[in-house]
Scaffold this motif. Structure first.
Motif, PDB file in Angstrom:
ATOM      1  N   GLN A  12       0.826  -1.205   0.000  1.00 43.01           N
ATOM      2  CA  GLN A  12       0.000   0.000   0.000  1.00 43.01           C
ATOM      3  C   GLN A  12       0.861   1.257   0.000  1.00 43.01           C
ATOM      4  OE1 GLN A  12      -3.364   0.195   2.658  1.00 43.01           O
ATOM      5  NE2 GLN A  12      -3.469  -2.035   2.877  1.00 43.01           N
ATOM      6  N   SER A  13       2.010   1.213   0.685  1.00 42.77           N
ATOM      7  CA  SER A  13       2.899   2.372   0.736  1.00 42.77           C
ATOM      8  C   SER A  13       3.482   2.692  -0.645  1.00 42.77           C
ATOM      9  CB  SER A  13       4.032   2.125   1.732  1.00 42.77           C
ATOM     10  OG  SER A  13       3.520   1.887   3.024  1.00 42.77           O
ATOM     11  N   LEU A  70       0.865   4.397  -2.675  1.00 46.73           N
ATOM     12  CA  LEU A  70       0.627   5.763  -2.205  1.00 46.73           C
ATOM     13  C   LEU A  70       1.746   6.703  -2.661  1.00 46.73           C
ATOM     14  CD1 LEU A  70      -1.113   7.640  -0.386  1.00 46.73           C
ATOM     15  CD2 LEU A  70       0.378   7.002   1.499  1.00 46.73           C
ATOM     16  N   THR A  71       2.995   6.288  -2.525  1.00 46.67           N
ATOM     17  CA  THR A  71       4.112   7.166  -2.901  1.00 46.67           C
ATOM     18  C   THR A  71       4.168   7.399  -4.409  1.00 46.67           C
ATOM     19  OG1 THR A  71       5.552   5.196  -2.848  1.00 46.67           O
ATOM     20  CG2 THR A  71       5.535   6.609  -0.901  1.00 46.67           C
ATOM     21  N   TYR A 105       1.963  10.290  -5.232  1.00 41.04           N
ATOM     22  CA  TYR A 105       2.565  11.568  -4.859  1.00 41.04           C
ATOM     23  C   TYR A 105       3.926  11.787  -5.532  1.00 41.04           C
ATOM     24  CZ  TYR A 105      -0.945  12.275  -1.216  1.00 41.04           C
ATOM     25  OH  TYR A 105      -2.122  12.476  -0.541  1.00 41.04           O
ATOM     26  N   MET A 160      -0.778   3.327   7.789  1.00 45.62           N
ATOM     27  CA  MET A 160      -0.961   4.009   6.508  1.00 45.62           C
ATOM     28  C   MET A 160      -1.364   5.466   6.707  1.00 45.62           C
ATOM     29  SD  MET A 160       0.057   1.955   4.320  1.00 45.62           S
ATOM     30  CE  MET A 160      -0.275   3.143   3.000  1.00 45.62           C
ATOM     31  N   ASN A 161      -2.098   5.748   7.785  1.00 40.60           N
ATOM     32  CA  ASN A 161      -2.416   7.149   8.089  1.00 40.60           C
ATOM     33  C   ASN A 161      -1.141   7.956   8.300  1.00 40.60           C
ATOM     34  OD1 ASN A 161      -5.161   6.879   7.879  1.00 40.60           O
ATOM     35  ND2 ASN A 161      -5.551   6.776  10.089  1.00 40.60           N
ATOM     36  N   ARG A 207       0.612   8.267   4.918  1.00 40.23           N
ATOM     37  CA  ARG A 207      -0.103   9.235   4.090  1.00 40.23           C
ATOM     38  C   ARG A 207       0.166  10.658   4.571  1.00 40.23           C
ATOM     39  NH1 ARG A 207      -4.529   7.230   4.662  1.00 40.23           N
ATOM     40  NH2 ARG A 207      -4.682   6.035   2.724  1.00 40.23           N
ATOM     41  N   ASN A 208       0.200  10.837   5.876  1.00 40.76           N
ATOM     42  CA  ASN A 208       0.484  12.156   6.441  1.00 40.76           C
ATOM     43  C   ASN A 208       1.884  12.620   6.035  1.00 40.76           C
ATOM     44  OD1 ASN A 208      -0.363  14.312   8.477  1.00 40.76           O
ATOM     45  ND2 ASN A 208       1.613  13.679   9.305  1.00 40.76           N
ATOM     46  N   ALA A 240       3.515  11.596   3.300  1.00 39.12           N
ATOM     47  CA  ALA A 240       3.511  11.860   1.857  1.00 39.12           C
ATOM     48  C   ALA A 240       2.880  13.214   1.545  1.00 39.12           C
ATOM     49  CB  ALA A 240       2.764  10.739   1.139  1.00 39.12           C
ATOM     50  N   GLU A 241       1.829  13.560   2.249  1.00 41.38           N
ATOM     51  CA  GLU A 241       1.147  14.827   1.996  1.00 41.38           C
ATOM     52  C   GLU A 241       2.014  16.028   2.327  1.00 41.38           C
ATOM     53  OE1 GLU A 241      -2.394  14.632   4.292  1.00 41.38           O
ATOM     54  OE2 GLU A 241      -3.475  13.369   2.862  1.00 41.38           O
TER      55      GLU A 241
END
Length: 457
Positions: free
Chosen positions: A323-324, A327-328, A331, A358-359, A362-363, A365-366
């Motif tokens: 999942q990581s 997500l990356t 981004y 993952m939260n 995600r934080n 990555a954002e």
């Protein structure tokens, strides 16, 4: 109301009656000690270890004839409980051991009975001289050493009675204090449980009327608080359900709007129409993000369920890594994933733990620029499994380091960009605590912010 129960069927007593009981006991104890002291004193007299008060007068009477007719008087002829002084007929001192300050009083005893403070005097007329005795009418030790270096027996008895009385009062006070402390245990337990927000308990009766009245008031307060919290919880749950249902209902027409806007973009449109269609698609996407955030908020307020299952650590890490990576890529960032774990299986709430990690990712990555690195290090230390996520952003501000795990906290001053509603780290912290762990926030010296989530193995 009236839910206070008793361990036994004994009737409650007032605090005044309990105190009176201990006062009476204290008085009886004092009297008993005085009797014991008197008995000891009597035994000492009967055994001869202590002379009675009139012992000196008895000795003088026994030696009277011998002393009045003896040619000379020597110190070994004087009773051991007396001092003496030998005078001529004109009052000149011949011999004796009476202290100088009492010599005049002793001479006065020749013509009449005299008393000099604590001492009594007795005179014997002899041929051409007078023999005067000085003595006390108090019990005395038989031992000369004790008479010389210790208070007289009578004073010792008084001191013993006073000291014993003080000790009786001390013991009575301790017993009363322990009794009262024991009776206060239900109050302490009740307030402790209420302080811990545990309202599912029954208050036990103490046996003291005043304390039981206080316990009844506490129980009434507990019951009222329980009802109030239940009503509040039910109301909040209903609001959450309504908000969640509304959010799901909004997603249906929103999907229709977004789908039709995407269909319009695929058709032949002029530049102005494409611009309008883009506006519709972008706004629909933004509204969908808001709706998902609203759903996440309602779920976080419902709390976590501690349903755990035994899972393989490797499967968990593979899922998080997969999942990581996805997500990356969204981004346009690079993922650096490392693991060093020896444990094969652990008991966890799988979905919740994956969502928590993952939260955090995600934080990170954002709040990291495109093309930067996101590091995820999984290590096992002692009895903990630790997930350390390091981003390439500006790092946490001092305020964020203190409050970032609080619900709805947003620190736009130092970490901006992307959808951030203060939910992700709050949820992750709750998951960590549910697994016996915690979350720590810090800033890396080389890069950006660091978030470490740990769970007990």
């Amino acid at each position: 109301m009236g839910r206070v129960k008793s361990k036994d069927r004994k009737k409650s007593r007032s605090l005044g009656s309990i105190f009176s009981f201990y006062v009476i006991g204290m008085m009886l104890g004092f009297i008993a000690w005085a009797v014991v002291a008197y008995v000891i004193f009597t035994i000492l007299i009967m055994t001869g270890a202590v002379y009675p008060s009139n012992y000196a007068e008895m000795q003088i009477a026994n030696f009277y004839k011998t002393l009045s007719s003896a040619e000379t008087i020597t110190s070994d002829m004087i009773p051991d409980s007396c001092k003496y002084m030998l005078f001529t007929e004109d009052g000149t001192v011949i011999d004796g051991n009476i202290d100088e300050e009492y010599v005049a009083t002793a001479w006065n005893a020749v013509s009449s009975s005299a008393v000099g403070g604590e001492y009594y005097y007795k005179a014997i007329t002899r041929s051409g001289e007078y023999l005067v005795f000085q003595y006390k009418l108090v019990p005395q030790f038989k031992s000369t050493f004790l008479r010389k270096y210790f208070p007289n027996v009578q004073n010792l008895i008084y001191i013993a009675i006073i000291v014993g009385g003080v000790e009786v009062m001390h013991i009575s006070s301790l017993l009363f204090g322990r009794k009262l402390k024991k009776r206060m245990i239900p109050v302490l337990e009740a307030t402790k449980k209420i302080g811990e927000r545990d309202l599912e308990f029954e208050i036990e009766k103490s046996g003291v009327q005043e304390i039981d009245d206080c316990l009844k008031s506490i129980d009434d307060m507990r019951y009222a608080l329980k009802e109030s919290l239940q009503k509040q919880w039910t109301s909040e749950q209903e609001k959450n359900r309504q908000m969640s249902a509304l959010a799901h209902d909004i997603k249906t027409p929103l999907t229709v709007v977004r789908g039709n806007a995407e269909l319009l973009l695929e058709s032949e449109l002029d530049d102005e129409q494409k611009c309008y269609a883009d506006y519709i698609t972008g706004s629909a996407q933004q509204i969908e993000n808001y709706v998902q955030t609203l759903i996440d908020v309602t779920k976080s307020q419902e709390g976590l369920h501690e349903t755990t299952n035994k899972v393989r650590v490797q499967s968990l890490l593979e899922d998080i890594k997969k999942q990581s990576l996805g997500l990356t890529r969204v981004y346009d960032q690079k993922l650096q994933f490392s693991e060093n774990c020896k444990t094969d299986t652990i008991d966890i709430a799988y979905d919740q733990l994956v969502r928590a990690v993952m939260n955090i990712i995600r934080n990170a990555a954002e709040h990291s620029p495109e093309g930067s690195d996101i590091s995820v290090d999984v290590t096992e230390k002692f009895d903990e499994l630790r997930f350390t996520v390091t981003d390439s952003g500006k790092g946490f501000s001092q305020e964020a380091l203190k409050h970032a795990t609080e619900q709805f906290f947003m620190d736009d001053n130092s970490r901006s960009g992307g959808m951030h509603y203060g939910i992700g780290l709050f949820f992750a912290m709750n998951v960590a605590k549910m697994h016996g762990g915690d979350i720590k926030l810090s800033n890396s010296k080389e890069r950006g912010g660091v978030v470490e989530l740990s769970i007990k193995i």
